[in-house]
Design a protein around this motif. Structure first.
Motif, PDB file in Angstrom:
ATOM      1  N   VAL A   4       0.732  -0.819  -0.227  1.00 45.40           N
ATOM      2  CA  VAL A   4      -0.149   0.350  -0.107  1.00 45.40           C
ATOM      3  C   VAL A   4       1.349   1.038  -0.013  1.00 45.40           C
ATOM      4  O   VAL A   4       2.066   1.411   0.157  1.00 45.40           O
ATOM      5  CB  VAL A   4      -0.599  -0.242   1.318  1.00 45.40           C
ATOM      6  N   ARG A  18       5.366   3.587   0.326  1.00 46.14           N
ATOM      7  CA  ARG A  18       5.001   2.096  -0.179  1.00 46.14           C
ATOM      8  C   ARG A  18       5.963   1.181   0.702  1.00 46.14           C
ATOM      9  O   ARG A  18       6.526   0.842   0.998  1.00 46.14           O
ATOM     10  CB  ARG A  18       5.831   1.683  -1.563  1.00 46.14           C
ATOM     11  N   VAL A  60       0.519  -2.276  -6.439  1.00 49.06           N
ATOM     12  CA  VAL A  60      -0.234  -1.156  -4.901  1.00 49.06           C
ATOM     13  C   VAL A  60      -2.005  -1.956  -4.781  1.00 49.06           C
ATOM     14  O   VAL A  60      -2.409  -1.806  -6.210  1.00 49.06           O
ATOM     15  CB  VAL A  60      -0.515   0.595  -5.285  1.00 49.06           C
ATOM     16  N   SER A  61      -2.788  -1.745  -3.638  1.00 46.13           N
ATOM     17  CA  SER A  61      -3.290  -2.448  -3.692  1.00 46.13           C
ATOM     18  C   SER A  61      -4.900  -0.938  -2.765  1.00 46.13           C
ATOM     19  O   SER A  61      -5.893  -1.319  -3.008  1.00 46.13           O
ATOM     20  CB  SER A  61      -3.563  -3.735  -2.814  1.00 46.13           C
ATOM     21  N   ALA A  62      -3.894   0.215  -2.640  1.00 48.14           N
ATOM     22  CA  ALA A  62      -4.563   1.119  -1.630  1.00 48.14           C
ATOM     23  C   ALA A  62      -4.030   1.937  -1.297  1.00 48.14           C
ATOM     24  O   ALA A  62      -2.112   2.241  -0.901  1.00 48.14           O
ATOM     25  CB  ALA A  62      -5.135   0.272  -0.071  1.00 48.14           C
ATOM     26  N   THR A 104      -8.986   4.219  -2.002  1.00 46.17           N
ATOM     27  CA  THR A 104      -8.721   5.072  -1.181  1.00 46.17           C
ATOM     28  C   THR A 104      -8.976   6.097   0.250  1.00 46.17           C
ATOM     29  O   THR A 104     -10.051   5.709  -0.152  1.00 46.17           O
ATOM     30  CB  THR A 104      -7.993   6.564  -1.804  1.00 46.17           C
ATOM     31  N   ALA A 290      -4.768   2.491   5.203  1.00 48.99           N
ATOM     32  CA  ALA A 290      -5.217   2.044   3.507  1.00 48.99           C
ATOM     33  C   ALA A 290      -4.639   0.015   4.043  1.00 48.99           C
ATOM     34  O   ALA A 290      -5.617  -0.698   3.457  1.00 48.99           O
ATOM     35  CB  ALA A 290      -3.652   2.305   2.881  1.00 48.99           C
ATOM     36  N   TRP A 291      -4.326  -0.203   4.759  1.00 54.29           N
ATOM     37  CA  TRP A 291      -4.238  -1.519   5.064  1.00 54.29           C
ATOM     38  C   TRP A 291      -5.275  -1.985   5.484  1.00 54.29           C
ATOM     39  O   TRP A 291      -6.135  -3.348   5.246  1.00 54.29           O
ATOM     40  CB  TRP A 291      -2.591  -1.898   5.934  1.00 54.29           C
TER      41      TRP A 291
END
Length: 295
Positions: A4, A18, A60-62, A104, A290-291
Motif C-alpha cells: 500500500v 510504499r 499496490v492495492s490501496a 483510497t 490503507a491496510w
C-alpha cells in the motif's frame, strides 16, 4: 506481494511511502507541495508521485492519505486543510481513486501519526493509547482496541482544545484557556519570546529560569492529561511533535501531576512515552489506514 502507499500531505512537503503488511517501507519519496497549494495542483503533484512509487501494475492495492485538517467520518472528504489554499470539502479520496484506480481513504494528520506510532512506534505494545502532538498547535489521536477512534462525523480526538482554565487566553476554536494555549509552540513564544529548542538548550545548561519554565509547562500538560485519562484510561500516552525533544525537562512534572490528580484505579500501569517515528509517523499511519481498507 501486495503493498500500500501512505501519504502525508503537508503545507510544504508531500511525503509518500510504499509499505508491505509487516511495516517495511520499500520505497519513499518526498515532493514539494505546490504553491499555491490548490486542490487541483496538489492532486496533480500527488498523482505524479504515486505513479513513481507504483511503476508495476497491481503492485499496490490501496492508498491512505493524512491531511492537515479534519476529514469526514467515512474518510472521503478533506473538510478543511490548514495551510492549503481553497480547501473546503474537497472529495480527495474520490479524485485520487479516479486518477489511480486504487481504493483510497483519508484521515486527519494527527490521527495518522497516532496510527503510525500504534503500528510501528512507541505504541506498538498497546491496544489503547493516545498520542498528543506538541507543535505549532496541539493535535491528538485516540486509539481504542487497536483502532482509530474518529467519533461522530470524524472530528474526535481534538485533545489540544479541552479547557484547563475557564478564564485563560482566547483560542481560535472559540474556547478559552484550552490546553493548546499553554503547551503549543505559539504559547511558548508568547510567554517567553523564545523557541522551544532554545529553552531546552538553556535547561540543559542548568539555567534556573528555563528549568522553572519547563516545570510549569509539565504542570499544565499534566492537568490536561488528567481529564483525558479519566475519560479514556489509556495504557499509554505518547508525546510527539517538535516540543517532545525537550521531554526530559517536563515529563517528570507531568508524571507527578497525573499521580496527584488521577485515582490509581484510572492510571494503573499507565506508560508515558515519547514518540519514536518523528516526522515519518503521518506517512506510516496513512499506510496503516490503507491496510485497513484491504484487510
Amino acid at each position: 506481494m501486495t503493498q500500500v502507499i501512505g501519504i502525508d500531505l503537508g503545507g510544504t512537503a508531500i511525503k509518500l511511502g510504499r509499505f508491505s503488511e509487516d511495516g517495511i517501507c520499500h520505497q519513499s519519496l518526498t515532493v514539494p507541495t505546490p504553491q499555491p497549494a490548490t486542490p487541483e495542483a496538489v492532486l496533480a503533484a500527488m498523482t505524479d508521485a504515486i505513479l513513481q512509487l507504483n511503476p508495476v501494475e497491481n503492485a499496490v492495492s490501496a492508498i491512505g492519505i493524512g491531511t492537515p485538517g479534519p476529514a469526514d467520518a467515512a474518510g472521503r472528504i478533506a473538510r478543511v486543510a490548514i495551510n492549503l489554499k481553497n480547501w473546503h470539502n474537497v472529495p480527495l479520496a474520490d479524485w485520487v481513486e479516479a486518477k489511480t484506480g486504487l481504493p483510497t481513504i483519508l484521515a486527519n494528520d494527527a490521527n495518522c501519526a497516532g496510527l503510525g506510532e500504534a503500528w510501528l512506534g512507541a505504541g506498538r505494545h498497546f491496544k489503547n493509547l493516545i498520542l498528543l502532538t506538541l507543535g505549532t498547535g496541539v493535535g491528538g489521536a485516540v486509539i481504542l482496541d487497536g483502532k482509530l477512534f474518529a467519533g461522530h462525523l470524524g472530528a474526535a480526538g481534538e485533545l489540544g482544545l479541552i479547557a484547563i482554565n475557564p478564564d485563560g487566553p482566547d483560542c481560535n476554536s472559540g474556547n478559552r484557556g484550552s490546553l493548546e494555549q499553554y503547551v503549543s509552540v505559539q504559547a511558548i513564544r508568547r510567554e517567553t519570546g523564545l523557541e522551544p529548542i532554545e529553552l531546552a538548550n538553556l535547561a540543559k545548561s542548568g539555567d534556573a529560569k528555563a528549568l522553572e519554565f519547563w516545570q510549569n509547562y509539565g504542570r499544565y500538560l499534566g492537568i490536561g492529561l488528567a481529564s483525558i485519562i479519566y475519560i479514556l484510561t489509556p495504557e499509554a500516552i505518547i508525546i510527539g511533535g517538535g516540543i517532545s525533544a525537550g521531554a526530559e525537562f517536563f515529563l517528570p512534572q507531568v508524571q507527578a501531576e497525573i499521580q496527584q490528580r488521577v485515582l490509581p484505579s484510572s492510571r494503573e500501569d499507565l506508560q508515558l512515552l515519547v514518540a519514536e517515528l518523528g516526522n515519518q509517523a503521518g506517512m506510516v499511519g496513512a499506510a496503516k489506514l490503507a491496510w485497513q481498507l484491504v484487510q
